[in-house]
Design an enzyme around this catalytic site. Structure first.
Site, mmCIF file in Angstrom:
data_model
loop_
_atom_site.group_PDB
_atom_site.id
_atom_site.type_symbol
_atom_site.label_atom_id
_atom_site.label_comp_id
_atom_site.label_asym_id
_atom_site.label_seq_id
_atom_site.Cartn_x
_atom_site.Cartn_y
_atom_site.Cartn_z
ATOM 1 N N GLU A 113 24.611 48.866 22.247
ATOM 2 C CA GLU A 113 24.108 48.885 23.640
ATOM 3 C C GLU A 113 22.847 48.050 23.850
ATOM 4 O O GLU A 113 21.889 48.498 24.481
ATOM 5 C CB GLU A 113 23.871 50.336 24.083
ATOM 6 N N GLU B 142 35.176 54.289 20.933
ATOM 7 C CA GLU B 142 34.746 55.632 21.379
ATOM 8 C C GLU B 142 35.586 56.125 22.560
ATOM 9 O O GLU B 142 35.081 56.762 23.483
ATOM 10 C CB GLU B 142 33.261 55.609 21.790
HETATM 11 C C1 XIL Z 1 26.697 60.693 21.804
HETATM 12 C C2 XIL Z 1 27.164 61.928 21.069
HETATM 13 O O1 XIL Z 1 28.525 62.128 21.336
HETATM 14 C C3 XIL Z 1 26.354 63.136 21.487
HETATM 15 O O2 XIL Z 1 26.692 64.244 20.674
HETATM 16 C C4 XIL Z 1 24.864 62.823 21.356
HETATM 17 O O3 XIL Z 1 24.131 63.912 21.870
HETATM 18 C C5 XIL Z 1 24.501 61.560 22.115
HETATM 19 O O4 XIL Z 1 25.307 60.492 21.640
HETATM 20 N N1 XIL Z 1 27.649 55.877 23.125
HETATM 21 C C6 XIL Z 1 27.456 55.925 21.762
HETATM 22 C C7 XIL Z 1 27.491 57.214 21.065
HETATM 23 O O5 XIL Z 1 27.383 54.865 21.118
HETATM 24 O O6 XIL Z 1 26.655 57.243 19.937
HETATM 25 C C8 XIL Z 1 27.155 58.351 21.986
HETATM 26 O O7 XIL Z 1 27.354 59.567 21.279
HETATM 27 C C9 XIL Z 1 27.996 58.298 23.245
HETATM 28 C C10 XIL Z 1 27.740 57.015 23.991
#
Ligand code: XIL
Length: 389
Positions: free
Chosen positions: A180, A297
């Site tokens: 990001e 994701e």
């Molecule tokens: C999220 C997790 O799912 C949560 O448990 C945590 O509190 C915050 O992070 N993008 C990403 C992930 O790259 O690392 C994130 O994961 C969701 C958004």
């Protein structure tokens, strides 16, 4: 005001501007303009699936991988869930366990045991495992805000990446090296996010991170990972352009970046904004840079979908199949991970709850670990995908 105090306030601001908060704000804004659009709802749509194979088997049959994000606690406390993971997945990724603030609170005081348990589990069962993530503005440990300055930021990055990537060297399929780093709304001409790294080290912090990771773990595929790349909206288009510009720059400078990770946190209520031609074109542009693509994701929020479970599940399933059938057509796409496997464990319960407080249903298996239509949708997409091998 002391320098230390000023830095922590600035950090707080950067974190506040970060991806998740931004994403929510944007999603709310779009929703107001487009209230309850289930235009793609088709009560006769067929989600039937042939055979008994798992998602992982279906992916493997096409030369792809399928997997899910998980936590060490799930592994040690939920034997039924572990059985479901072993049945469905060929790849795993730690949801949080490898993030900097989970590995270390203090510099040089790393606790690798929880993440190590995931890597050992994957190895024991012959599954691949990804690393997520080395450099992310939202996972900096408290010590970073307290002590790092522009004079020491490079050393802090170097020590972190060397320590962690060497620890797992040779064991990981791939690393999300930088997560990001793009945020077009921050109004820079290069589209980069205003983060502590950018502020301290300038835009070259990104290539520095990739070089350090390549040196520490020459075998892992090195990935740049980002979100909001999926839909035909001005916000997503700006991010696609900024990500492409970043990847072009990295490639032209021979930075060891091997793949783009597309998070693909989809919205069941935004599916009418899927523009297959536009998305295919973007994937091609990435592939033309010599990069692979991983869907890292994937999940589908149902926060604004109807309460009725049958309707909700069909809309979520439609989103999965429509999206995956586009991206799996692109030969550069090598695998798909969902951000969790079962609705029993999903970040969306907390991050995107429903107004009616009903339990969210964004993943392939329900809370009882039974396959939902979303499972069928993913299975169908793998079954219809062109073969890689
Ligand atoms: C999220 C997790 O799912 C949560 O448990 C945590 O509190 C915050 O992070 N993008 C990403 C992930 O790259 O690392 C994130 O994961 C969701 C958004």
């Amino acid at each position: 005001m002391s320098k230390l105090h000023r830095i922590s306030r600035r950090h707080a601001l950067w974190l506040g501007l970060g991806g998740l908060a931004g994403m929510t704000a944007i999603a709310l804004g779009q929703h107001q303009a487009n209230h309850q659009n289930y235009g793609l709802e088709d009560p006769t749509r067929d989600f039937s699936v042939m055979g008994q194979q798992s998602l992982g088997d279906r992916a493997r049959a096409k030369g792809l991988f399928y997997g899910a994000a998980l936590s060490p606690e799930q592994l040690s406390s939920d034997a039924d869930f572990v059985r479901a993971l072993l049945r469905e997945c060929t790849m795993l990724v730690p949801e949080n366990a490898m993030k900097w603030n989970r590995l270390a609170q203090e510099f040089d005081d790393y606790r690798f045991e929880p993440a190590d348990a995931l890597v050992a589990f994957a190895r024991r069962h012959g599954l691949g495992i990804r690393g997520h993530t080395l450099i992310w503005h939202r996972s900096l440990p408290p010590a970073f805000a307290e002590r790092v300055t522009s004079q020491t930021a490079e050393q802090a990055m170097q020590r972190h990446i060397r320590r962690v990537a060497r620890h797992y060297a040779g064991a990981l399929h791939s690393w999300d090296v930088v997560n990001e780093a793009v945020e077009p709304s921050h109004d820079r001409t290069d589209g980069l996010r205003v983060s502590p790294w950018l502020e301290y080290l300038g835009p070259d912090y990104i290539e520095l991170a990739f070089h350090l990771a390549a040196e520490a773990d020459p075998q892992a595929r090195l990935v740049y990972n980002d979100y909001n790349l999926d839909y035909d909206t001005p916000v997503d288009e700006a991010r696609r352009r900024a990500v492409l510009r970043l990847l072009e720059r990295l490639r032209s400078r021979n930075v060891p970046v091997h793949a783009l990770g597309i998070q693909a946190h989809l919205d069941g209520d935004e599916q009418h904004r899927l523009n297959p031609t536009q998305l295919r074109h973007f994937l091609r542009e990435v592939a033309n840079l010599g990069l692979k693509i991983i869907i890292t994701e994937l999940d589908v929020t149902d926060r604004r979908l109807p309460a009725d479970i049958a309707r909700r599940d069909r809309l979520v399933a439609s989103a999965y199949e429509d999206y995956l059938s586009v991206v799996l057509d692109e030969p550069a796409v090598i695998g798909v991970l969902t951000w969790g496997l079962s609705d029993r464990y999903t970040w969306l319960t907390e991050f995107k709850p429903r107004r009616d407080r009903r339990a969210v249903r964004p993943l392939p298996l329900d809370v009882a670990l039974q396959p939902k239509l979303a499972w069928n949708a993913i299975a169908r997409a793998f079954d219809h995908a062109p073969s890689r091998s």
